[in-house]
Design an enzyme around this catalytic site. Structure first.
Site, PDB file in Angstrom:
ATOM      1  N   ASN A   1       0.863  -1.173   0.000  1.00  0.00           N
ATOM      2  CA  ASN A   1       0.000   0.000   0.000  1.00  0.00           C
ATOM      3  C   ASN A   1       0.905   1.229   0.000  1.00  0.00           C
ATOM      4  OD1 ASN A   1      -1.807   2.037   0.461  1.00  0.00           O
ATOM      5  ND2 ASN A   1      -2.420   1.347   2.513  1.00  0.00           N
ATOM      6  N   TRP A   2       0.992   1.859  -1.156  1.00  0.00           N
ATOM      7  CA  TRP A   2       1.929   2.990  -1.291  1.00  0.00           C
ATOM      8  C   TRP A   2       1.400   4.261  -0.630  1.00  0.00           C
ATOM      9  CZ3 TRP A   2       3.871   2.638  -7.122  1.00  0.00           C
ATOM     10  CH2 TRP A   2       4.579   1.439  -7.278  1.00  0.00           C
TER      11      TRP A   2
ATOM     12  N   HIS B   1      -9.335   1.070   5.236  1.00  0.00           N
ATOM     13  CA  HIS B   1      -8.058   1.344   5.885  1.00  0.00           C
ATOM     14  C   HIS B   1      -8.271   2.310   7.056  1.00  0.00           C
ATOM     15  CE1 HIS B   1      -3.944   2.479   6.632  1.00  0.00           C
ATOM     16  NE2 HIS B   1      -3.593   1.395   5.960  1.00  0.00           N
TER      17      HIS B   1
ATOM     18  N   GLU C   1      -6.648   4.747   8.028  1.00  0.00           N
ATOM     19  CA  GLU C   1      -6.447   6.167   7.684  1.00  0.00           C
ATOM     20  C   GLU C   1      -7.702   6.741   7.027  1.00  0.00           C
ATOM     21  OE1 GLU C   1      -2.811   5.409   5.573  1.00  0.00           O
ATOM     22  OE2 GLU C   1      -1.881   4.863   7.477  1.00  0.00           O
TER      23      GLU C   1
ATOM     24  N   GLU D   1      -4.902  -4.803  10.717  1.00  0.00           N
ATOM     25  CA  GLU D   1      -3.858  -3.787  10.884  1.00  0.00           C
ATOM     26  C   GLU D   1      -4.119  -3.023  12.180  1.00  0.00           C
ATOM     27  OE1 GLU D   1      -2.063  -2.681   6.821  1.00  0.00           O
ATOM     28  OE2 GLU D   1      -3.799  -1.393   7.111  1.00  0.00           O
TER      29      GLU D   1
ATOM     30  N   SER E   1       3.887  -2.100  10.296  1.00  0.00           N
ATOM     31  CA  SER E   1       5.343  -2.160  10.490  1.00  0.00           C
ATOM     32  C   SER E   1       5.946  -3.517  10.129  1.00  0.00           C
ATOM     33  CB  SER E   1       5.711  -1.769  11.929  1.00  0.00           C
ATOM     34  OG  SER E   1       5.322  -0.427  12.181  1.00  0.00           O
TER      35      SER E   1
ATOM     36  N   GLY F   1       3.081  -1.107   4.224  1.00  0.00           N
ATOM     37  CA  GLY F   1       3.126   0.329   3.939  1.00  0.00           C
ATOM     38  C   GLY F   1       4.544   0.759   3.609  1.00  0.00           C
ATOM     39  N   GLY F   2       5.209   1.357   4.580  1.00  0.00           N
ATOM     40  CA  GLY F   2       6.536   1.953   4.375  1.00  0.00           C
ATOM     41  C   GLY F   2       7.521   1.058   3.629  1.00  0.00           C
TER      42      GLY F   2
END
Ligand code: 13P
Length: 254
Positions: free
Chosen positions: A9-10, A95, A97, A167, A213, A234-235
């Site tokens: 997930n960018w 998500h 966010e 998540e 993470s 993610g990251g």
């Protein structure tokens, strides 16, 4: 036996040039595997060129969000038929966010999921508790409400199109991963919940990803858990080498 899935997930990251470079590296280094499926979720403006780049490749391209209507006066929104018209037929919904910053409620998410299913889209549906929920011992209840509130009106056959992603909000972008035991405990609860509502066959086939993470250093122990079927990253999905190492960990665990 469930095949693992590793999805990147960018989020709202990367310039167009950087997105193309990252895609090119993944395209040349990922080889189709019977152990792991791979997907990436770039931002909307990059979807079409990236779909084109990956035409002869097994990496699937996901949208990060979509609207519940097909077309209409919804300035700034993107719909499933629009996505389909550029070659995308999978979407991440729910998500944390989106829930937090854009106030997406279980009811709104239910409408989005319903539209996605109607359009035959694959959905990665995210759920996750906040740290204060866990501290108060409410994490199980929160997850149960998120799943029941958006997914329990689905028909049995709709579950062929659903992947879940657990998540925990406190683990997203913080470097603080859930321990493999904490994640496994929740994943096995989620599978039992699906079993009680839809039966063993559905519960055994639905993939439940872990996100929060995940890095090359902790992926293997997470993916070794019996109810963790891959990761939503993610990251670490923004760096080709890290993402490829996580894919490799899923392959080895698969
Ligand atoms: P991080 O891997 O950066 O913690 O993000 C996880 C996530 O939110 C994926 O959807």
């Amino acid at each position: 036996m469930r095949k693992k899935l590793v999805a990147g997930n960018w989020k709202m990251n990367l310039s167009f040039r950087e997105a193309l470079d990252l895609t090119a590296k993944l395209r040349s280094e990922f080889h189709p595997s019977d152990k792991v499926d791979v997907a990436i979720a770039p931002s909307f403006p990059y979807l079409y060129p990236i779909v084109k780049m990956l035409e002869d490749n097994e990496i699937n391209v996901l949208a990060q969000n979509m609207h519940w209507a097909d077309f209409g006066a919804y300035t700034g929104e993107v719909s499933a038929p629009m996505l389909r018209s550029v070659g995308v037929n999978s979407v991440i919904l729910g998500h944390s966010e989106r829930r937090l910053y854009f106030h997406e409620t279980p009811e709104i998410l239910q409408k989005k999921v319903n539209r996605a299913i109607l359009e035959d889209f694959h959905v990665i549906f995210c759920i996750g508790e906040k740290w204060e929920d866990r501290k108060a011992g409410k994490h199980i209840e929160v997850i149960q409400n998120q799943i029941a509130g958006s997914l329990f009106k689905l028909e049995l056959q709709d579950w062929n199109l659903i992947t879940l992603a657990y998540e925990p909000v406190w683990a997203i972008g913080t470097g603080q991963t859930a321990s493999p035991e904490q994640a496994q405990e929740m994943h096995s609860f989620i599978r039992r919940l699906i079993k009680n509502k839809y039966g063993s066959e559905t519960a055994n086939q639905v993939r439940i990803l872990y996100g929060g993470s995940v890095k090359p250093g902790n992926a293997a122990e997470l993916f070794a858990q019996p109810d963790i079927d891959g990761g939503l990253i993610g990251g670490a999905s923004l760096k080709a080498n890290d993402f490829l190492a996580i894919i490799q960990a899923a392959k080895e665990a698969g």
